[in-house]
Write a protein that holds these residues in place. Sequence first.
Motif, PDB file in Angstrom:
ATOM      1  N   UNK A  15      70.389  99.615  48.869  1.00 53.43           N
ATOM      2  CA  UNK A  15      70.668  99.970  50.211  1.00 53.43           C
ATOM      3  C   UNK A  15      70.968  98.859  50.853  1.00 53.43           C
ATOM      4  N   UNK A  16      69.543  97.881  50.572  1.00 57.41           N
ATOM      5  CA  UNK A  16      69.119  96.799  51.545  1.00 57.41           C
ATOM      6  C   UNK A  16      70.444  95.810  50.757  1.00 57.41           C
ATOM      7  N   UNK A  17      71.344  95.555  49.568  1.00 56.41           N
ATOM      8  CA  UNK A  17      72.091  95.007  49.090  1.00 56.41           C
ATOM      9  C   UNK A  17      74.095  95.635  49.874  1.00 56.41           C
ATOM     10  N   UNK A  18      73.758  96.986  49.818  1.00 60.09           N
ATOM     11  CA  UNK A  18      75.415  97.554  50.473  1.00 60.09           C
ATOM     12  C   UNK A  18      74.979  97.118  52.607  1.00 60.09           C
ATOM     13  N   UNK A  19      73.842  97.582  53.033  1.00 60.91           N
ATOM     14  CA  UNK A  19      73.616  97.273  54.185  1.00 60.91           C
ATOM     15  C   UNK A  19      74.507  96.100  54.464  1.00 60.91           C
ATOM     16  N   UNK A  20      73.799  94.988  53.778  1.00 65.72           N
ATOM     17  CA  UNK A  20      73.828  93.823  54.442  1.00 65.72           C
ATOM     18  C   UNK A  20      74.857  92.976  54.125  1.00 65.72           C
ATOM     19  N   UNK A  21      76.015  93.296  53.024  1.00 59.31           N
ATOM     20  CA  UNK A  21      77.166  93.469  52.528  1.00 59.31           C
ATOM     21  C   UNK A  21      77.933  94.109  53.184  1.00 59.31           C
ATOM     22  N   UNK A  22      77.660  95.060  54.161  1.00 55.26           N
ATOM     23  CA  UNK A  22      78.208  96.167  54.243  1.00 55.26           C
ATOM     24  C   UNK A  22      79.566  95.305  55.616  1.00 55.26           C
ATOM     25  N   UNK A  23      81.316  95.835  55.731  1.00 55.91           N
ATOM     26  CA  UNK A  23      82.368  95.576  56.576  1.00 55.91           C
ATOM     27  C   UNK A  23      81.824  96.079  57.709  1.00 55.91           C
ATOM     28  N   UNK A  24      80.839  97.269  58.152  1.00 50.95           N
ATOM     29  CA  UNK A  24      80.265  97.633  59.003  1.00 50.95           C
ATOM     30  C   UNK A  24      78.664  97.706  59.676  1.00 50.95           C
ATOM     31  N   UNK A  25      79.288  97.504  61.131  1.00 47.65           N
ATOM     32  CA  UNK A  25      77.865  97.312  61.816  1.00 47.65           C
ATOM     33  C   UNK A  25      76.427  98.314  61.119  1.00 47.65           C
TER      34      UNK A  25
ATOM     35  N   UNK B  72      54.544 109.404  36.334  1.00 45.26           N
ATOM     36  CA  UNK B  72      55.369 110.069  36.910  1.00 45.26           C
ATOM     37  C   UNK B  72      54.940 108.808  38.250  1.00 45.26           C
ATOM     38  N   UNK B  73      54.424 108.387  39.002  1.00 49.54           N
ATOM     39  CA  UNK B  73      53.844 107.824  40.518  1.00 49.54           C
ATOM     40  C   UNK B  73      55.046 106.213  40.045  1.00 49.54           C
ATOM     41  N   UNK B  74      55.024 106.905  39.268  1.00 50.68           N
ATOM     42  CA  UNK B  74      55.138 105.107  38.741  1.00 50.68           C
ATOM     43  C   UNK B  74      56.758 104.990  38.599  1.00 50.68           C
ATOM     44  N   UNK B  75      56.904 105.989  38.186  1.00 53.32           N
ATOM     45  CA  UNK B  75      58.164 106.217  37.928  1.00 53.32           C
ATOM     46  C   UNK B  75      59.213 106.412  39.270  1.00 53.32           C
ATOM     47  N   UNK B  76      58.681 106.855  39.615  1.00 52.99           N
ATOM     48  CA  UNK B  76      59.021 107.984  41.432  1.00 52.99           C
ATOM     49  C   UNK B  76      59.173 106.537  42.038  1.00 52.99           C
ATOM     50  N   UNK B  77      57.964 105.417  42.302  1.00 49.79           N
ATOM     51  CA  UNK B  77      57.918 103.942  42.814  1.00 49.79           C
ATOM     52  C   UNK B  77      59.810 103.165  42.391  1.00 49.79           C
ATOM     53  N   UNK B  78      59.804 102.918  41.179  1.00 52.19           N
ATOM     54  CA  UNK B  78      60.696 101.929  40.740  1.00 52.19           C
ATOM     55  C   UNK B  78      61.672 102.965  41.435  1.00 52.19           C
ATOM     56  N   UNK B  79      62.160 104.049  41.227  1.00 53.44           N
ATOM     57  CA  UNK B  79      63.439 104.738  41.032  1.00 53.44           C
ATOM     58  C   UNK B  79      63.441 104.121  43.085  1.00 53.44           C
ATOM     59  N   UNK B  80      62.536 104.941  44.222  1.00 52.45           N
ATOM     60  CA  UNK B  80      62.640 104.495  45.005  1.00 52.45           C
ATOM     61  C   UNK B  80      62.923 103.096  45.348  1.00 52.45           C
ATOM     62  N   UNK B  81      62.587 102.469  44.435  1.00 51.26           N
ATOM     63  CA  UNK B  81      62.694 100.607  44.766  1.00 51.26           C
ATOM     64  C   UNK B  81      63.927  99.924  44.202  1.00 51.26           C
TER      65      UNK B  81
END
Length: 651
Positions: A141-151, A126-135
């Motif tokens: 999120x990191x990809x979205x932030x990096x490529x966002x047209x907004x600041x 369960x813990x591993x599953x949650x960690x994978x989902x969070x990762x």
Amino acid sequence: MSVINILVVDDREENIVALEALLKRDDINILSTTSPNEALRIAWENTISVALVDVQMPDIDGFELVEMLKANPRTKDILVIFVTAISKEAKYAVKGFGTGAVDYLYKPLDPYITSAKVDAFIQLAQTQKEIRAKNEELQNYAIMVKNSADVITTVDAQTFRIQSINPAVFKIFGYQPIELLQRSIIDLAADDSQPLFRKKLSEIVNNNLSYAVSEYQFETFDKRTIWAECRTTYSNKTLFLNISDVSPQKSYQQELIKSKEAAEHSRKIKENFLANMSHELRTPVNGIIGLTSMLRKSTLDDQQKNVIDLLEVSSQSLLGVINDVLDISKIEAGKFSIIRKPNDLKGVVKSVIDLLKYKADEKNVELMLEIAPDVPETIMFDALRLNQILMNLLSNAIKFTDRGYVKLQLSAVQKLNDNVKLKFSVIDSGIGIPSDRLTKIFDSFEQAEQDTIVKYGGTGLGLTIVKKLIELKGGELTVSSQVGSGSVFNFTNWYTVTDKPKTVRDNDSSSLRALEPFNEVNVLVAEDNLVNQFMLSKMLKDWNVNVEIVDNGQKVIDKLIAKDFDLILMDTHMPEMNGYQAAKNIRVNFTEPKRSIPIISLSAATFDHEQQQALSAGMNDVLAKPFQPYQLHEKMKKLLDAEAVKTKLLG
């Protein structure tokens, strides 16, 4: 907590049964098999967290099975526990751990140890599953932030200093991200906006607001001032800001506001002017007409009577001009309404002819009326406006005809259920209109030639009013002409036919009779109003109809792709994709038999042109809201029966 899949592999069925009984819990889903090959398939098709694998099995033993699982990226993270009855010697344990197992259970199984170990590994899974989902979430999120047209930036809630910021800051503000780290976010705002910006961020922090939106002016690296929208989220002593450049929208918005204010100002001035003009012109004209009537009743000689006649003609002419100007103004302001009621069509047409006959007789012009036999007696129309249209067209024809005739022809060119398309033709043998002036005669204050005004008079508003009235009614006006031979004005429109039997039926008890059920009929209802959804669903289910309801045209398309239906009830006005667009899509893009599925248009609009638009879009019938249940039942039965006959013939 989510359910964990556990795979049990043992070549003996009784061992599997024993393990399943031992491990049975609400948070566990057990998948079992006696075949290693089947185990590989199960592991490939399902997300397995823990596997209990027997070591000694024919063909493929447990060690080989686990090696294959660990070699596959899809199954390599399964937590494997070997279940074995062989020696507990270290070499077997080493071999098992070497293949990727995490623990051993030895037969005969101790229920407490087995349960404790499995429980520990379930928690780990369960813990591993949650960690994978969070990762995965963090990576997305990191990809979205990096490529966002907004600041997108994180800011310390106490100091307002920037902790992180994405590359979009260079495109919008001209700064490299590293240049702004540990700088105050307030410094990016223009001088005039900084106090308001600081106050807003402080308010968000002090009131623990989870979300806020505001607009401020910011200053870029090259000293330009831009408008930016800040969407701010506050959590864990950190402010998360999403900053968008809205300068183009702001500029456009400001221009729209200025234009709207100017238009509103002009409209008010015009309305006030028209109101004053109406009062100032109608009052004296009304006085003149009244005085003329009084004078006519007094003792007058022939010369005085002639003067009174001329005065009355002049007054009525002036009043007609005032009415024309005011009608045009009301139409252009969108305050002109068409009111349809059941009316005697032939009676209205004949009364217009009777009113104008004296004008035609004065000019020795023959005024004729031809009504085709298939023209209905009673239809839904605005008698006042139809009278106005015909009076203008016929008066115009008589005015420009010095010899010969003026004819009004009325015919039915198309019929569809209770609707009929009528054609009104005004034909004259007058002076005609040059071809280069045909398109201009409908413009306000325009006439065919400049000397026409001198010779025939008039304001040039009559045809303008006719065209606008016909368009308001949803009709179409055309003209053809030849200089010296005369002109033909045609206008066509759809009308609803009414008759006394139908009116009586709507009001008697027959509309409340029990309606027979439909059998094995699937109906798709497209309606965005919740009350109407409930009403239609209840009504159709009472008729044993299988109902599915969607709230826009796109969902109609999606449903029809996935499933077969016998009939569609379609509202015309819906978000995303309206009923007209959905019907056209079905008729053009689908293959048979779905392309020909019967569609009934349900709409609160009663305008003739909107009903015609529904039929033109491919709908089979139109039912205006509000309607009685028996009316819908009749239309559904008619279309379903016709579809059944067609299917039988084709079959």
